[in-house]
Design a protein around this motif. Structure first.
Motif, PDB file in Angstrom:
ATOM      1  N   ASP A 180       0.829  -1.209   0.000  1.00  0.00           N
ATOM      2  CA  ASP A 180       0.000   0.000   0.000  1.00  0.00           C
ATOM      3  C   ASP A 180       0.863   1.258   0.000  1.00  0.00           C
ATOM      4  O   ASP A 180       0.569   2.234  -0.703  1.00  0.00           O
ATOM      5  CB  ASP A 180      -0.935   0.004   1.217  1.00  0.00           C
ATOM      6  CG  ASP A 180      -2.035  -1.031   1.124  1.00  0.00           C
ATOM      7  OD1 ASP A 180      -2.290  -1.516  -0.008  1.00  0.00           O
ATOM      8  OD2 ASP A 180      -2.629  -1.347   2.173  1.00  0.00           O
ATOM      9  N   ALA A 181       1.933   1.243   0.760  1.00  0.00           N
ATOM     10  CA  ALA A 181       2.828   2.402   0.826  1.00  0.00           C
ATOM     11  C   ALA A 181       3.525   2.624  -0.502  1.00  0.00           C
ATOM     12  O   ALA A 181       3.678   3.760  -0.960  1.00  0.00           O
ATOM     13  CB  ALA A 181       3.851   2.215   1.942  1.00  0.00           C
ATOM     14  N   ARG A 182       3.939   1.548  -1.164  1.00  0.00           N
ATOM     15  CA  ARG A 182       4.600   1.696  -2.470  1.00  0.00           C
ATOM     16  C   ARG A 182       3.634   2.254  -3.512  1.00  0.00           C
ATOM     17  O   ARG A 182       3.997   3.127  -4.297  1.00  0.00           O
ATOM     18  CB  ARG A 182       5.140   0.342  -2.921  1.00  0.00           C
ATOM     19  CG  ARG A 182       6.406  -0.054  -2.219  1.00  0.00           C
ATOM     20  CD  ARG A 182       7.060  -1.286  -2.841  1.00  0.00           C
ATOM     21  NE  ARG A 182       8.101  -1.793  -1.953  1.00  0.00           N
ATOM     22  CZ  ARG A 182       8.060  -2.959  -1.343  1.00  0.00           C
ATOM     23  NH1 ARG A 182       7.047  -3.781  -1.519  1.00  0.00           N
ATOM     24  NH2 ARG A 182       9.043  -3.322  -0.552  1.00  0.00           N
ATOM     25  N   SER A 183       2.431   1.752  -3.523  1.00  0.00           N
ATOM     26  CA  SER A 183       1.464   2.237  -4.517  1.00  0.00           C
ATOM     27  C   SER A 183       1.092   3.688  -4.244  1.00  0.00           C
ATOM     28  O   SER A 183       0.942   4.488  -5.177  1.00  0.00           O
ATOM     29  CB  SER A 183       0.216   1.345  -4.537  1.00  0.00           C
ATOM     30  OG  SER A 183      -0.437   1.412  -3.284  1.00  0.00           O
ATOM     31  N   ALA A 184       0.982   4.112  -2.972  1.00  0.00           N
ATOM     32  CA  ALA A 184       0.691   5.509  -2.641  1.00  0.00           C
ATOM     33  C   ALA A 184       1.858   6.395  -3.025  1.00  0.00           C
ATOM     34  O   ALA A 184       1.668   7.527  -3.503  1.00  0.00           O
ATOM     35  CB  ALA A 184       0.380   5.633  -1.159  1.00  0.00           C
ATOM     36  N   ALA A 185       3.093   5.918  -2.858  1.00  0.00           N
ATOM     37  CA  ALA A 185       4.265   6.700  -3.232  1.00  0.00           C
ATOM     38  C   ALA A 185       4.320   6.877  -4.739  1.00  0.00           C
ATOM     39  O   ALA A 185       4.693   7.951  -5.231  1.00  0.00           O
ATOM     40  CB  ALA A 185       5.534   6.015  -2.719  1.00  0.00           C
ATOM     41  N   GLU A 186       3.942   5.849  -5.509  1.00  0.00           N
ATOM     42  CA  GLU A 186       3.942   5.963  -6.970  1.00  0.00           C
ATOM     43  C   GLU A 186       2.855   6.914  -7.433  1.00  0.00           C
ATOM     44  O   GLU A 186       3.045   7.678  -8.369  1.00  0.00           O
ATOM     45  CB  GLU A 186       3.775   4.581  -7.588  1.00  0.00           C
ATOM     46  CG  GLU A 186       4.975   3.701  -7.452  1.00  0.00           C
ATOM     47  CD  GLU A 186       4.730   2.280  -7.965  1.00  0.00           C
ATOM     48  OE1 GLU A 186       3.642   2.002  -8.511  1.00  0.00           O
ATOM     49  OE2 GLU A 186       5.639   1.445  -7.816  1.00  0.00           O
ATOM     50  N   ALA A 187       1.695   6.872  -6.784  1.00  0.00           N
ATOM     51  CA  ALA A 187       0.563   7.692  -7.206  1.00  0.00           C
ATOM     52  C   ALA A 187       0.728   9.157  -6.798  1.00  0.00           C
ATOM     53  O   ALA A 187       0.417  10.064  -7.561  1.00  0.00           O
ATOM     54  CB  ALA A 187      -0.732   7.133  -6.619  1.00  0.00           C
ATOM     55  N   HIS A 188       1.224   9.421  -5.577  1.00  0.00           N
ATOM     56  CA  HIS A 188       1.263  10.792  -5.043  1.00  0.00           C
ATOM     57  C   HIS A 188       2.684  11.331  -4.895  1.00  0.00           C
ATOM     58  O   HIS A 188       2.852  12.510  -4.558  1.00  0.00           O
ATOM     59  CB  HIS A 188       0.566  10.837  -3.675  1.00  0.00           C
ATOM     60  CG  HIS A 188      -0.836  10.357  -3.695  1.00  0.00           C
ATOM     61  ND1 HIS A 188      -1.851  11.074  -4.283  1.00  0.00           N
ATOM     62  CD2 HIS A 188      -1.417   9.219  -3.227  1.00  0.00           C
ATOM     63  CE1 HIS A 188      -2.993  10.403  -4.156  1.00  0.00           C
ATOM     64  NE2 HIS A 188      -2.746   9.266  -3.524  1.00  0.00           N
ATOM     65  N   GLY A 189       3.687  10.533  -5.059  1.00  0.00           N
ATOM     66  CA  GLY A 189       5.086  10.956  -4.859  1.00  0.00           C
ATOM     67  C   GLY A 189       5.580  10.505  -3.489  1.00  0.00           C
ATOM     68  O   GLY A 189       4.803  10.375  -2.538  1.00  0.00           O
ATOM     69  N   LYS A 190       6.871  10.235  -3.422  1.00  0.00           N
ATOM     70  CA  LYS A 190       7.389   9.664  -2.171  1.00  0.00           C
ATOM     71  C   LYS A 190       7.420  10.650  -1.015  1.00  0.00           C
ATOM     72  O   LYS A 190       7.476  10.252   0.128  1.00  0.00           O
ATOM     73  CB  LYS A 190       8.771   9.051  -2.406  1.00  0.00           C
ATOM     74  CG  LYS A 190       9.853  10.068  -2.697  1.00  0.00           C
ATOM     75  CD  LYS A 190      11.198   9.384  -2.823  1.00  0.00           C
ATOM     76  CE  LYS A 190      12.278  10.437  -3.026  1.00  0.00           C
ATOM     77  NZ  LYS A 190      13.596   9.849  -3.073  1.00  0.00           N
ATOM     78  N   ASP A 191       7.351  11.961  -1.297  1.00  0.00           N
ATOM     79  CA  ASP A 191       7.395  12.951  -0.231  1.00  0.00           C
ATOM     80  C   ASP A 191       6.005  13.414   0.201  1.00  0.00           C
ATOM     81  O   ASP A 191       5.878  14.309   1.036  1.00  0.00           O
ATOM     82  CB  ASP A 191       8.231  14.157  -0.664  1.00  0.00           C
ATOM     83  CG  ASP A 191       9.689  13.803  -0.849  1.00  0.00           C
ATOM     84  OD1 ASP A 191      10.167  12.920  -0.119  1.00  0.00           O
ATOM     85  OD2 ASP A 191      10.350  14.393  -1.736  1.00  0.00           O
ATOM     86  N   SER A 192       4.966  12.844  -0.375  1.00  0.00           N
ATOM     87  CA  SER A 192       3.612  13.290  -0.053  1.00  0.00           C
ATOM     88  C   SER A 192       3.148  12.721   1.276  1.00  0.00           C
ATOM     89  O   SER A 192       3.723  11.744   1.787  1.00  0.00           O
ATOM     90  CB  SER A 192       2.647  12.900  -1.155  1.00  0.00           C
ATOM     91  OG  SER A 192       2.493  11.490  -1.156  1.00  0.00           O
ATOM     92  N   ILE A 193       2.087  13.287   1.817  1.00  0.00           N
ATOM     93  CA  ILE A 193       1.544  12.834   3.109  1.00  0.00           C
ATOM     94  C   ILE A 193       0.898  11.458   2.953  1.00  0.00           C
ATOM     95  O   ILE A 193       0.962  10.628   3.853  1.00  0.00           O
ATOM     96  CB  ILE A 193       0.524  13.849   3.642  1.00  0.00           C
ATOM     97  CG1 ILE A 193       1.217  15.178   3.923  1.00  0.00           C
ATOM     98  CG2 ILE A 193      -0.163  13.350   4.889  1.00  0.00           C
ATOM     99  CD1 ILE A 193       0.286  16.292   4.300  1.00  0.00           C
ATOM    100  N   GLU A 194       0.292  11.198   1.807  1.00  0.00           N
ATOM    101  CA  GLU A 194      -0.395   9.912   1.598  1.00  0.00           C
ATOM    102  C   GLU A 194       0.570   8.751   1.571  1.00  0.00           C
ATOM    103  O   GLU A 194       0.206   7.635   1.878  1.00  0.00           O
ATOM    104  CB  GLU A 194      -1.207   9.952   0.294  1.00  0.00           C
ATOM    105  CG  GLU A 194      -2.420  10.864   0.348  1.00  0.00           C
ATOM    106  CD  GLU A 194      -2.056  12.320   0.061  1.00  0.00           C
ATOM    107  OE1 GLU A 194      -0.885  12.605  -0.302  1.00  0.00           O
ATOM    108  OE2 GLU A 194      -2.923  13.172   0.235  1.00  0.00           O
ATOM    109  N   ALA A 195       1.764   8.985   1.089  1.00  0.00           N
ATOM    110  CA  ALA A 195       2.743   7.905   0.997  1.00  0.00           C
ATOM    111  C   ALA A 195       3.219   7.613   2.382  1.00  0.00           C
ATOM    112  O   ALA A 195       3.623   6.633   2.799  1.00  0.00           O
ATOM    113  CB  ALA A 195       3.906   8.291   0.096  1.00  0.00           C
TER     114      ALA A 195
END
Length: 153
Positions: free
Chosen positions: A138-153
């Motif tokens: 889940d963390a990898r997919s959120a980082a790909e979708a929103h960027g690794k520095d985003s709050i969602e990741a």
């Protein structure tokens, strides 16, 4: 004749025996008063100029008088009980600290020889392992979708 010769030799031999001083001078242990010499050097500097030979000679005399001050060598040792107690306490602390440091070094040397066992993954149960993998996905997919520095990741 022999008696006269012996008395002459004895009398002349006493001339070479070192004599003991009758009194001890303390002139070397006292500070010389150079105030008159300083005043004379100042007067000569005003009258002849600071770079004049007269002023230089007088200032050299002042310097020699001040450098001949040996009062520090003849001062008695400072006797201060509080100071001595603090030095003794510091010495004891340093000794204690050195002993403790030696113990730490010894333990560190002993630990160098200990081989650690490789940890096994059996400590994590199967359900915890799958939950961990799901959270990482889940963390990898959120980082790909929103960027690794985003709050969602």
């Amino acid at each position: 004749m022999k008696l006269i010769l012996a008395s002459l030799l004895t009398a002349s031999a006493w001339a070479f025996v070192p004599s003991m001083p009758r009194h001890v001078t303390t002139a070397l242990s006292e500070r010389l008063d150079s105030s008159d010499a300083i005043q004379a050097a100042l007067d000569a500097s005003k009258k002849y100029g600071a770079a004049s030979p007269e002023a230089r000679v007088l200032w050299d005399i002042v310097e020699e008088m001040d450098s001949a001050d040996n009062t520090a060598a003849f001062k008695p040792a400072v006797v201060d009980e509080e100071y001595a107690d603090k030095v003794k306490a510091l010495s004891q602390l340093l000794t204690k600290t050195k002993d403790e440091l030696d113990m730490v070094k010894s333990l560190a040397d002993q630990l160098k020889g200990v081989k650690l066992a490789k940890p096994t993954s059996s400590s994590v149960s199967g359900s915890e392992d799958s939950a961990l993998k799901a959270a990482l996905d889940d963390a990898r997919s959120a980082a790909e979708a929103h960027g690794k520095d985003s709050i969602e990741a």
